[in-house]
Scaffold this motif. Structure first.
Motif, PDB file in Angstrom:
ATOM      1  N   LEU A  49       0.830  -1.217   0.000  1.00  0.00           N
ATOM      2  CA  LEU A  49       0.000   0.000   0.000  1.00  0.00           C
ATOM      3  C   LEU A  49       0.860   1.261   0.000  1.00  0.00           C
ATOM      4  N   SER A  55       0.969   3.899  -2.973  1.00  0.00           N
ATOM      5  CA  SER A  55       0.663   5.304  -2.702  1.00  0.00           C
ATOM      6  C   SER A  55       1.765   6.200  -3.253  1.00  0.00           C
ATOM      7  N   ARG A  56       3.019   5.831  -2.996  1.00  0.00           N
ATOM      8  CA  ARG A  56       4.134   6.632  -3.489  1.00  0.00           C
ATOM      9  C   ARG A  56       4.141   6.658  -5.021  1.00  0.00           C
ATOM     10  N   MET A  99       1.060   8.688  -6.254  1.00  0.00           N
ATOM     11  CA  MET A  99       1.057  10.103  -5.870  1.00  0.00           C
ATOM     12  C   MET A  99       2.317  10.842  -6.296  1.00  0.00           C
ATOM     13  N   LEU A 132       1.181  13.931  -9.100  1.00  0.00           N
ATOM     14  CA  LEU A 132      -0.201  14.411  -8.996  1.00  0.00           C
ATOM     15  C   LEU A 132      -0.386  15.656  -9.848  1.00  0.00           C
ATOM     16  N   HIS A 133      -1.458  15.654 -10.616  1.00  0.00           N
ATOM     17  CA  HIS A 133      -1.760  16.818 -11.458  1.00  0.00           C
ATOM     18  C   HIS A 133      -3.247  17.128 -11.346  1.00  0.00           C
ATOM     19  N   LEU A 134      -3.556  18.365 -11.707  1.00  0.00           N
ATOM     20  CA  LEU A 134      -4.985  18.720 -11.747  1.00  0.00           C
ATOM     21  C   LEU A 134      -5.690  18.002 -12.881  1.00  0.00           C
ATOM     22  N   GLN A 135      -4.915  17.669 -13.927  1.00  0.00           N
ATOM     23  CA  GLN A 135      -5.470  16.834 -15.002  1.00  0.00           C
ATOM     24  C   GLN A 135      -4.970  15.416 -14.742  1.00  0.00           C
ATOM     25  N   PRO A 136      -5.791  14.560 -14.109  1.00  0.00           N
ATOM     26  CA  PRO A 136      -5.273  13.278 -13.602  1.00  0.00           C
ATOM     27  C   PRO A 136      -5.069  12.246 -14.706  1.00  0.00           C
ATOM     28  N   GLN A 149      -4.141   8.039 -11.066  1.00  0.00           N
ATOM     29  CA  GLN A 149      -4.630   9.102 -10.170  1.00  0.00           C
ATOM     30  C   GLN A 149      -6.156   9.156 -10.181  1.00  0.00           C
ATOM     31  N   ALA A 181      -7.314   6.373  -7.962  1.00  0.00           N
ATOM     32  CA  ALA A 181      -7.117   6.704  -6.546  1.00  0.00           C
ATOM     33  C   ALA A 181      -8.140   7.739  -6.083  1.00  0.00           C
ATOM     34  N   GLU A 182      -8.348   8.768  -6.924  1.00  0.00           N
ATOM     35  CA  GLU A 182      -9.338   9.779  -6.547  1.00  0.00           C
ATOM     36  C   GLU A 182     -10.743   9.176  -6.497  1.00  0.00           C
ATOM     37  N   ILE A 192     -11.128   7.339  -3.110  1.00  0.00           N
ATOM     38  CA  ILE A 192     -11.304   8.251  -1.973  1.00  0.00           C
ATOM     39  C   ILE A 192     -12.635   9.002  -2.076  1.00  0.00           C
ATOM     40  N   GLU A 193     -13.005   9.408  -3.301  1.00  0.00           N
ATOM     41  CA  GLU A 193     -14.287  10.113  -3.465  1.00  0.00           C
ATOM     42  C   GLU A 193     -15.449   9.208  -3.084  1.00  0.00           C
ATOM     43  N   SER A 214     -15.482   8.869   0.658  1.00  0.00           N
ATOM     44  CA  SER A 214     -15.943  10.134   1.240  1.00  0.00           C
ATOM     45  C   SER A 214     -17.448  10.290   1.072  1.00  0.00           C
TER      46      SER A 214
END
Lengths: 249, 231
Positions: free
Chosen positions: B34, B38-39, B42, B45-49, B53, B56-57, B60-61, B64
């Motif tokens: 894990l 994760s490393r 991550m 990481l970019h705003l344009q995944p 990524q 992973a998002e 988590i989303e 959440s």
């Protein structure tokens, strides 16, 4: 199935460490990226809302401006149409005036031309008539006509006014040396004597030279020149006077 | 590797007073996987995944969103690391048993008990953080102090149930696969292994969801009382 306390304790520690690891290297970075993206999306939405508001404002402004332009355009069009109507009326009036002037000018020119044509025709007719009359009278002329014309001349001498007689008398004095008598037919002595007597009775006796000669172109009658004066009673001069008089009219 | 219990949890060696079993080593292996994942994911990481990524998002989303259905956004952000780690770890730990030669850590009662104990403690930890000690303890006396013994019994039994439910399901699956392999041959346990995948996911979901519900109960008990007292 027994509980191993070492495993139990290590599993507790392991799980706590795993929570820290994932929170440090997984959850926080991903949540931060998600939050950044949400912030960016919120900012873009806010920007889009502002741009939408500006666009709506611009749209309403341009629509108002277009409405104003349309009103101005209609007013300008109405003014232009009115101006065109006025200009058209003015041009039509000018054209009517010009047409009237041209019509009058043409009418005057036509009248003048007709007058000229008529005068020319009259002249030609008179000339033709004179020529015809001359040829006719040349055919009809003879001693009798010639005698009657001489008699007519002698009779007319008695009807000359006093002013004319004075001028003839003055002419006779200035040119006393020469009185020319031109006749269409040869005059004998008696005829010449009759003419001299008739003239001398009216303008007084003459000491000058009398000259008699024949000119068949006179057709019939005679012509007498006394100084600068002419006395005539012949067909040629009558015809010429007739045509010239008619032409002068 | 000189000691083993009847259910295959072998003590590999001792580290001082601590006996390191295969359960602990497998747990470390899962933790290493894990951490490396994760490393790896991550690292850029970019705003344009990218695909990893995005996955992973998505994980988590989703977690959440599930937590957000029960808790406020602030409470959800506090609880997320514990509950999400439970789900992710249990999925991996439950599926490790599919690898020949390895046993799921959750097939060991010591491991599931440790997780159940952590859930038990986290319920009180989050409840006390949110409401304060007195207010939190007061909810054991509601609606009447007569129910205090039942509250206490409930706390213990649901914790024991958490540990035993997970342990029993995963251990029985591995045991069934092992027995069928012994009796029927090499490929016979394949249906049981497919069932193991489903069961591993379901048990992970149940354990994490129950933990979330218990934590949410501890957080919201004081809020419910305040709402009732409010005019």
């Amino acid at each position: 199935m027994e509980l191993d306390w070492s495993t139990f304790a290590l599993e507790v520690v392991n799980f706590l460490i795993l929570i820290w690891l994932l929170k440090r290297f997984f959850y926080q970075p991903v949540l931060n990226v998600i939050e950044q993206r949400r912030g960016q999306i919120r900012e873009e939405l806010s920007q889009a809302s502002r741009e939408q508001a500006e666009a709506d404002q611009l749209k309403s402004r341009y629509e108002a401006r277009l409405s104003d332009w349309e009103t101005e355009r209609q007013a300008a069009r109405a003014a232009l149409e009115q101006e065109l109507v006025q200009e058209r009326g003015k041009r039509l009036r000018q054209l009517d005036d010009e047409l009237d002037r041209q019509r009058l000018k043409h009418a005057a020119r036509d009248l003048q031309q007709q007058t000229q044509w008529r005068r020319q025709a009259e002249t030609e007719a008179l000339q033709l008539g004179a020529a015809f009359a001359g040829r006719l009278l040349s055919t009809l002329a003879g001693p009798e006509l010639d005698r009657r014309l001489r008699q007519l001349f002698i009779d007319q001498l008695t009807t000359l006014p006093e002013s004319a007689l004075k001028q003839l008398h003055q002419g006779r004095l200035d040119e006393a040396q020469r009185i020319e008598v031109v006749s269409a037919l040869p005059l004998d002595e008696s005829q010449q004597q009759a003419i001299r007597q008739a003239l001398e009775q009216r303008i007084g006796p003459s000491q000058g030279q009398w000259q008699f000669r024949q000119d068949a172109q006179l057709i019939a009658g005679l012509r007498i020149s006394i100084g600068g004066w002419l006395l005539h009673a012949n067909l040629q001069d009558e015809l010429r006077f007739f045509s010239e008089a008619a032409h002068a009219e | 590797m000189n000691e083993s219990n009847p259910l295959g949890t072998a003590i590999l060696f001792h580290l001082g007073p601590l006996a390191l079993t295969s359960t602990v080593l497998t747990t470390w292996g899962v933790m290493l996987i894990l951490w490396l994942a994760s490393r790896l994911v991550m690292r850029g990481l970019h705003l344009q995944p990218g695909p990893w990524q995005t996955a992973a998002e998505g994980i988590i989303e989703t977690i959440s969103a599930v937590i957000g259905e029960l808790l406020t956004p602030q409470q959800a952000r506090q609880v997320l690391p514990f509950v999400a780690t439970l789900w992710i770890y249990l999925v991996l730990a439950n599926l490790v048993g599919l690898i020949p030669g390895l046993h799921s850590p959750t097939a060991d009662l010591s491991a599931t008990s440790a997780l159940a104990l952590l859930v038990f403690l986290s319920v009180h930890w989050f409840g006390i953080r949110a409401n304060g000690l007195r207010a939190y303890l007061r909810h054991y006396l509601t609606p009447t102090p007569l129910l205090l013994p039942f509250h206490l019994i409930s706390e213990i039994t649901r914790t024991v149930a958490l540990a035993v439910r997970l342990f029993g399901n995963i251990m029985s699956l591995e045991m069934a696969a092992l027995l069928i392999l012994w009796v029927a041959g090499l490929l016979a346990p394949v249906p049981i292994l497919m069932l193991h995948i489903v069961e591993a996911l379901v048990q992970a979901y149940i354990f994490g969801m129950l933990a979330l519900i218990y934590i949410a109960g501890g957080l919201q008990s004081q809020q419910l009382r305040q709402q009732k007292e409010a005019p």
